[in-house]
Design a protein around this motif. Structure first.
Motif, PDB file in Angstrom:
ATOM      1  N   SER A   1     -16.457  26.847  21.935  1.00 49.84           N
ATOM      2  CA  SER A   1     -15.090  27.073  22.417  1.00 49.84           C
ATOM      3  C   SER A   1     -14.195  25.870  22.123  1.00 49.84           C
ATOM      4  O   SER A   1     -13.029  26.037  21.756  1.00 49.84           O
ATOM      5  N   LEU A   2     -14.735  24.677  22.269  1.00 45.75           N
ATOM      6  CA  LEU A   2     -13.960  23.475  21.972  1.00 45.75           C
ATOM      7  C   LEU A   2     -13.619  23.383  20.489  1.00 45.75           C
ATOM      8  O   LEU A   2     -12.503  22.987  20.133  1.00 45.75           O
ATOM      9  N   HIS A   3     -14.553  23.751  19.633  1.00 44.43           N
ATOM     10  CA  HIS A   3     -14.274  23.747  18.192  1.00 44.43           C
ATOM     11  C   HIS A   3     -13.133  24.716  17.869  1.00 44.43           C
ATOM     12  O   HIS A   3     -12.218  24.376  17.111  1.00 44.43           O
ATOM     13  N   LYS A   4     -13.177  25.915  18.445  1.00 41.66           N
ATOM     14  CA  LYS A   4     -12.117  26.906  18.212  1.00 41.66           C
ATOM     15  C   LYS A   4     -10.780  26.400  18.755  1.00 41.66           C
ATOM     16  O   LYS A   4      -9.741  26.544  18.113  1.00 41.66           O
ATOM     17  N   LEU A   5     -10.806  25.818  19.938  1.00 44.87           N
ATOM     18  CA  LEU A   5      -9.588  25.299  20.548  1.00 44.87           C
ATOM     19  C   LEU A   5      -9.011  24.165  19.704  1.00 44.87           C
ATOM     20  O   LEU A   5      -7.793  24.083  19.501  1.00 44.87           O
ATOM     21  N   ASN A   6      -9.875  23.314  19.182  1.00 51.65           N
ATOM     22  CA  ASN A   6      -9.425  22.218  18.326  1.00 51.65           C
ATOM     23  C   ASN A   6      -8.803  22.758  17.036  1.00 51.65           C
ATOM     24  O   ASN A   6      -7.793  22.233  16.571  1.00 51.65           O
ATOM     25  N   GLU A   7      -9.381  23.811  16.470  1.00 52.59           N
ATOM     26  CA  GLU A   7      -8.813  24.434  15.265  1.00 52.59           C
ATOM     27  C   GLU A   7      -7.429  24.993  15.559  1.00 52.59           C
ATOM     28  O   GLU A   7      -6.500  24.820  14.764  1.00 52.59           O
TER      29      GLU A   7
END
Length: 118
Positions: free
Chosen positions: A48-54
């Motif tokens: 989820s953090l990777h998606k949010l960062n993207e």
């Protein structure tokens, strides 16, 4: 000294490691351990953090200036075992998603200052 119940050798080994490692240097790992976050919950959080960062990087490229909605999304997606602000500061200290965490901290500080003035 606090009595610790140790059910298995893994818990015992982690307990021993926590005594020799300065856990203050690893606040995110400390949060994961203290809050009994499972491997699946950890993987879900990091995904989820990777998606949010993207999303953050894309919005930044598009010129968006206010990322409050991303902070709200972060707080909503976070496992209920974790407190949002503490998690943000822990992630920042360990170097996870530095630009995103710095932006979240700026929003938190701005909002805290706004409420202090009232």
């Amino acid at each position: 000294m606090k009595e610790i119940k140790i059910n298995d050798s893994s818990s015992f080994h982690i307990h021993l490691l926590s005594k020799v490692i300065d856990m203050d240097q690893y606040p995110f790992i400390k949060l994961i351990i203290e809050n009994n976050i499972t491997f699946e919950e950890y993987k879900e959080l990091m995904g989820s953090l990777h998606k949010l960062n993207e999303t953050f990087e894309q919005q930044k490229e598009e010129g968006l200036m206010d990322y409050t909605i991303l902070l709200i999304h972060f707080a909503g997606m976070l496992n209920e075992k974790l407190e949002p602000n503490r998690t943000i500061y822990a992630l920042k200290k360990e170097g996870y998603f530095p630009s995103l965490m710095n932006t979240f901290i700026e929003i938190i500080n701005r909002d805290e200052a706004k409420y202090k003035r009232r």
